[in-house]
Scaffold this active site. Structure first.
Site, mmCIF file in Angstrom:
data_model
loop_
_atom_site.group_PDB
_atom_site.id
_atom_site.type_symbol
_atom_site.label_atom_id
_atom_site.label_comp_id
_atom_site.label_asym_id
_atom_site.label_seq_id
_atom_site.Cartn_x
_atom_site.Cartn_y
_atom_site.Cartn_z
ATOM 1 N N SER A 7 -74.966 -43.529 -18.191
ATOM 2 C CA SER A 7 -74.800 -42.530 -19.253
ATOM 3 C C SER A 7 -75.294 -43.113 -20.567
ATOM 4 O O SER A 7 -74.744 -44.112 -21.056
ATOM 5 C CB SER A 7 -73.331 -42.142 -19.390
ATOM 6 O OG SER A 7 -73.133 -41.515 -20.651
ATOM 7 N N HIS A 32 -78.107 -40.149 -17.020
ATOM 8 C CA HIS A 32 -77.037 -39.187 -17.300
ATOM 9 C C HIS A 32 -76.989 -38.932 -18.817
ATOM 10 O O HIS A 32 -76.879 -39.856 -19.613
ATOM 11 C CB HIS A 32 -75.700 -39.739 -16.807
ATOM 12 C CG HIS A 32 -74.558 -38.779 -16.925
ATOM 13 N ND1 HIS A 32 -74.322 -37.776 -16.002
ATOM 14 C CD2 HIS A 32 -73.587 -38.653 -17.869
ATOM 15 C CE1 HIS A 32 -73.245 -37.084 -16.359
ATOM 16 N NE2 HIS A 32 -72.778 -37.592 -17.497
ATOM 17 N N ASP A 34 -75.186 -36.748 -21.876
ATOM 18 C CA ASP A 34 -73.969 -36.013 -22.233
ATOM 19 C C ASP A 34 -74.191 -35.163 -23.480
ATOM 20 O O ASP A 34 -74.320 -35.691 -24.585
ATOM 21 C CB ASP A 34 -72.830 -37.007 -22.491
ATOM 22 C CG ASP A 34 -72.378 -37.688 -21.218
ATOM 23 O OD1 ASP A 34 -71.945 -36.974 -20.299
ATOM 24 O OD2 ASP A 34 -72.480 -38.926 -21.133
ATOM 25 N N MET A 36 -72.601 -32.620 -26.047
ATOM 26 C CA MET A 36 -71.270 -32.194 -26.512
ATOM 27 C C MET A 36 -71.414 -31.356 -27.784
ATOM 28 O O MET A 36 -72.246 -31.663 -28.638
ATOM 29 C CB MET A 36 -70.409 -33.413 -26.822
ATOM 30 C CG MET A 36 -70.297 -34.397 -25.668
ATOM 31 S SD MET A 36 -69.098 -35.680 -26.008
ATOM 32 C CE MET A 36 -69.402 -36.801 -24.638
ATOM 33 N N HIS A 65 -75.297 -33.235 -18.458
ATOM 34 C CA HIS A 65 -73.885 -32.826 -18.354
ATOM 35 C C HIS A 65 -73.539 -32.049 -19.624
ATOM 36 O O HIS A 65 -73.413 -32.630 -20.699
ATOM 37 C CB HIS A 65 -73.050 -34.119 -18.200
ATOM 38 C CG HIS A 65 -71.571 -33.930 -18.237
ATOM 39 N ND1 HIS A 65 -70.680 -34.989 -18.359
ATOM 40 C CD2 HIS A 65 -70.795 -32.813 -18.148
ATOM 41 C CE1 HIS A 65 -69.446 -34.536 -18.357
ATOM 42 N NE2 HIS A 65 -69.483 -33.223 -18.243
ATOM 43 N N MET A 67 -71.210 -30.271 -22.032
ATOM 44 C CA MET A 67 -69.815 -30.094 -22.462
ATOM 45 C C MET A 67 -69.844 -29.139 -23.647
ATOM 46 O O MET A 67 -69.679 -29.535 -24.802
ATOM 47 C CB MET A 67 -69.199 -31.463 -22.807
ATOM 48 C CG MET A 67 -68.861 -32.276 -21.569
ATOM 49 S SD MET A 67 -68.765 -34.043 -21.885
ATOM 50 C CE MET A 67 -70.494 -34.476 -21.717
ATOM 51 N N MET A 136 -64.780 -35.219 -13.222
ATOM 52 C CA MET A 136 -64.463 -36.072 -14.376
ATOM 53 C C MET A 136 -63.276 -36.958 -14.016
ATOM 54 O O MET A 136 -62.287 -36.485 -13.450
ATOM 55 C CB MET A 136 -64.101 -35.236 -15.602
ATOM 56 C CG MET A 136 -65.252 -34.472 -16.238
ATOM 57 S SD MET A 136 -66.702 -35.453 -16.637
ATOM 58 C CE MET A 136 -66.027 -36.673 -17.773
ATOM 59 N N GLY A 141 -65.490 -36.363 -23.611
ATOM 60 C CA GLY A 141 -65.640 -36.432 -25.064
ATOM 61 C C GLY A 141 -66.111 -37.789 -25.558
ATOM 62 O O GLY A 141 -66.852 -37.862 -26.536
ATOM 63 N N GLY A 144 -66.080 -45.126 -22.666
ATOM 64 C CA GLY A 144 -65.148 -46.248 -22.774
ATOM 65 C C GLY A 144 -63.681 -45.920 -22.558
ATOM 66 O O GLY A 144 -62.822 -46.701 -22.944
ATOM 67 N N ASP A 174 -67.441 -39.351 -13.066
ATOM 68 C CA ASP A 174 -67.837 -39.667 -14.446
ATOM 69 C C ASP A 174 -66.619 -40.015 -15.286
ATOM 70 O O ASP A 174 -65.738 -39.172 -15.483
ATOM 71 C CB ASP A 174 -68.557 -38.433 -15.024
ATOM 72 C CG ASP A 174 -69.115 -38.659 -16.419
ATOM 73 O OD1 ASP A 174 -69.068 -39.797 -16.928
ATOM 74 O OD2 ASP A 174 -69.619 -37.660 -16.993
HETATM 75 C C1 DX5 Z 1 -67.522 -38.612 -21.171
HETATM 76 C C2 DX5 Z 1 -68.935 -38.559 -20.636
HETATM 77 C C3 DX5 Z 1 -69.290 -39.744 -19.844
HETATM 78 C C4 DX5 Z 1 -69.235 -41.065 -20.578
HETATM 79 C C5 DX5 Z 1 -68.808 -42.111 -19.592
HETATM 80 O O1 DX5 Z 1 -67.194 -37.398 -21.720
HETATM 81 O O2 DX5 Z 1 -69.100 -37.420 -19.824
HETATM 82 O O3 DX5 Z 1 -70.555 -39.570 -19.206
HETATM 83 O O4 DX5 Z 1 -70.427 -41.451 -21.186
HETATM 84 O O5 DX5 Z 1 -68.617 -43.315 -20.247
HETATM 85 P P1 DX5 Z 1 -67.836 -44.527 -19.564
HETATM 86 O O6 DX5 Z 1 -68.559 -44.873 -18.314
HETATM 87 O O7 DX5 Z 1 -67.920 -45.599 -20.594
HETATM 88 O O8 DX5 Z 1 -66.439 -44.064 -19.312
HETATM 89 ZN ZN ZN Z 2 -70.963 -37.257 -18.558
#
Ligand code: DX5
Ligand code: ZN
Length: 215
Positions: A7, A32, A34, A36, A65, A67, A136, A141, A144, A174
């Protein structure tokens, strides 16, 4: 073979092109991405412009992805920008079949996403139509965050339903995926692992990807 989808949320955005070339040569299977909207989730990130900028940098599939509270409004833009897979949250789609159909009309592979607290039953009616289910394992959001172990039951259900019906969807996980949690995900039935901090937080990306794949 388990696929790894780093990601880019955890990448260095000032060097995004180099970061993507790095995971490409390190053996990533998908990129990947994200997106948002600051509404469906409390963060703002990537829009179609960035996807378009990334497109010529790699031949890897771009796994987008969404969101977003209103994904229908942006599907055409992400498709034109070069997305190969577009996944939408079941919690955000009032007319889920229509949204999935819209993604298909753009010639893009389809995915449906469940938050950790959403029962698997909510996606069963669409599973015949999709190429991928994204479970998920954190509340979306931010990168880490800590893996929520109860999602392993959902992954098992998704796998059992897939086998029972001879469906072919990929099961992607994810959030909070690292070499320790990856093992449990794969044992439960995951076929694609998304990892942000567990890949971009490490200086050797080949080693990071390999340690997820081989767990
Ligand atoms: C969270 C994202 C993830 C995120 C995962 O909302 O959809 O794709 O980047 O990050 P890690 O692997 O650090 O949890
Ligand atoms: Zn994601």
């Amino acid at each position: 073979m388990i696929k790894i989808a780093p990601s880019i949320l955890s990448a260095d955005f000032a060097r995004l092109g180099e970061e993507i070339r790095d995971i490409d040569s390190a053996g990533a299977d998908y990129v990947h991405i994200d997106a948002m909207d600051g509404h469906f989730v409390p963060n703002l990130t990537i829009g179609p412009m960035i996807v378009e900028a990334i497109r010529p940098i790699t031949k890897l599939p771009l796994d987008v992805h969404l969101m977003l509270s209103n994904p229908d409004q942006y599907i055409a833009d992400f498709a034109k920008a070069g997305a190969d897979i577009i996944s939408v949250h079941v919690e955000a789609c009032t007319h889920l079949h229509r949204t999935i159909q819209l993604i298909k009309e753009h010639g893009v592979r389809t995915g449906v996403v469940l938050n950790p607290a959403t029962p698997v039953q909510h996606v069963l009616p669409i599973l015949q139509e999709v190429d991928l289910v994204l479970q998920m394992s954190v509340n979306p959001g931010f990168g880490g965050q800590q893996f929520i172990p109860s999602v392993l039951n959902n992954i098992k259900e998704l796998k059992a339903y897939k086998e029972k019906n001879q469906y072919t969807y990929e099961i992607e996980v994810d959030g909070g995926v690292n070499p320790e949690t990856a093992k449990a995900c794969v044992e439960a039935g995951a076929t694609v692992l998304v990892a942000g901090s567990a890949v971009f937080g490490k200086s050797d990306r080949s080693e990071a990807i390999e340690s997820l794949r081989s767990r």
